[in-house]
Design an enzyme around this catalytic site. Structure first.
Site, PDB file in Angstrom:
ATOM      1  N   CYS A   8      -1.931  55.799 -36.155  1.00 45.09           N
ATOM      2  CA  CYS A   8      -0.730  56.625 -36.018  1.00 45.09           C
ATOM      3  C   CYS A   8      -0.439  56.781 -34.531  1.00 45.09           C
ATOM      4  CB  CYS A   8      -0.872  57.963 -36.736  1.00 45.09           C
ATOM      5  SG  CYS A   8      -2.140  59.053 -36.069  1.00 45.09           S
ATOM      6  N   ASN A  11      -3.527  59.816 -33.214  1.00 50.06           N
ATOM      7  CA  ASN A  11      -4.886  59.776 -33.790  1.00 50.06           C
ATOM      8  C   ASN A  11      -5.496  61.175 -33.868  1.00 50.06           C
ATOM      9  OD1 ASN A  11      -8.147  58.238 -33.078  1.00 50.06           O
ATOM     10  ND2 ASN A  11      -7.130  58.470 -35.025  1.00 50.06           N
ATOM     11  N   CYS A  13      -3.594  63.653 -36.223  1.00 49.36           N
ATOM     12  CA  CYS A  13      -3.099  64.239 -37.482  1.00 49.36           C
ATOM     13  C   CYS A  13      -3.232  63.278 -38.667  1.00 49.36           C
ATOM     14  CB  CYS A  13      -1.636  64.657 -37.337  1.00 49.36           C
ATOM     15  SG  CYS A  13      -1.350  65.908 -36.072  1.00 49.36           S
ATOM     16  N   ARG A  14      -2.392  62.244 -38.689  1.00 50.06           N
ATOM     17  CA  ARG A  14      -2.291  61.421 -39.901  1.00 50.06           C
ATOM     18  C   ARG A  14      -3.409  60.382 -40.044  1.00 50.06           C
ATOM     19  NH1 ARG A  14       3.565  59.467 -38.527  1.00 50.06           N
ATOM     20  NH2 ARG A  14       2.562  59.638 -36.491  1.00 50.06           N
ATOM     21  N   SER A  15      -3.673  59.598 -38.988  1.00 50.81           N
ATOM     22  CA  SER A  15      -4.693  58.547 -39.151  1.00 50.81           C
ATOM     23  C   SER A  15      -6.108  59.108 -39.329  1.00 50.81           C
ATOM     24  CB  SER A  15      -4.622  57.485 -38.043  1.00 50.81           C
ATOM     25  OG  SER A  15      -4.860  58.020 -36.778  1.00 50.81           O
ATOM     26  N   ASP A 130       5.215  62.768 -39.755  1.00 49.85           N
ATOM     27  CA  ASP A 130       4.357  63.347 -38.714  1.00 49.85           C
ATOM     28  C   ASP A 130       4.312  64.872 -38.854  1.00 49.85           C
ATOM     29  OD1 ASP A 130       3.051  64.052 -36.418  1.00 49.85           O
ATOM     30  OD2 ASP A 130       4.185  62.675 -35.141  1.00 49.85           O
TER      31      ASP A 130
END
Ligand code: 4NP
Length: 161
Positions: A8, A11, A13-15, A130
Site C-alpha cells: 500500500c 505500510n 494501515c492496509r498492507s 485508505d
C-alpha cells in the site's frame, strides 16, 4: 516457497492488515512452511513504525496479532515475490512502473502483480479504501479478509496445496 507481498502507500494501515490476516489464514491451514508473507509501502514516511493503532485494534478484535514494522518496497522485491498485491489502482500503477523499469526481468515465470480485491469479486469493489484519514478500519478488515481468503484459495489451487 511461495512468496506473497502486500503493498500500500504507507505500510501502516492496509498492507499490514492484509499481511497479518493472510499469515493468520496460512497458519490456520498449516501452510506456514510453504507460503511466506510480507508487506511494504511505496512511500517512506512511516518506515520503522509499527502498524497504525486502528489496524492493530481491528486485528485484535479478530484475535490476530501483528508486530511488523513499516518498510519501503525496494526493487529487489519485484524479483523476489511470486504474488505482489496492491490495495488500489494507484499502488498497482506504481508497482507496474517499478516492474517495468527494474532492468533485469524476474526469474519468476508465473509471477502475479495485481490487486488484492481481484480475488474477492463478490465485494463489488476493486480497491481497499485508505483508512488513514477516514478511520474506517472495520471496512478495511472486511475487504482485506475476503481478498485474503480468495487469494489463499487461488494459491492452493494453482500450486496443488
Ligand atoms: P496505508 O495508509 O497506505 O494504508 O498504510 C496510509 C498511511 C500513511 C499515509 C497515507 C496512507 N501518509 O500519507 O502518511
Amino acid at each position: 516457497m511461495i512468496r506473497v507481498l502486500f503493498v500500500c502507500l504507507g505500510n501502516v494501515c492496509r498492507s499490514p492488515m492484509a499481511h497479518a490476516v493472510f499469515a493468520h489464514l496460512v497458519q490456520e491451514v498449516g501452510l506456514g512452511d510453504r507460503i511466506a508473507v510480507d508487506s511494504a509501502g511505496l512511500g517512506l514516511w512511516h518506515v520503522g513504525e509499527p502498524a497504525h493503532r486502528g489496524t492493530l485494534a481491528e486485528l485484535a478484535r479478530h484475535g490476530i496479532r501483528h508486530d511488523g514494522r513499516a518498510r519501503q518496497i525496494v526493487r529487489a522485491d519485484l524479483s523476489a515475490f511470486d504474488y505482489i498485491l496492491g490495495m488500489d489502482h494507484e499502488n498497482l500503477a506504481a508497482l507496474r512502473s517499478m516492474a517495468t523499469h527494474r532492468g533485469a526481468t524476474s526469474h519468476l515465470t508465473r509471477q502475479h502483480i495485481g490487486l488484492l480485491l481481484d480475488f474477492a469479486p463478490q465485494t463489488g469493489q476493486s480497491e481497499v479504501p485508505d483508512p488513514y484519514y477516514s478511520g474506517q478500519f472495520d471496512e478495511v478488515y472486511s475487504l482485506v479478509r475476503q481478498g485474503c481468503e480468495g487469494l489463499l484459495q487461488h494459491i492452493r489451487e494453482q500450486h496443488a496445496l
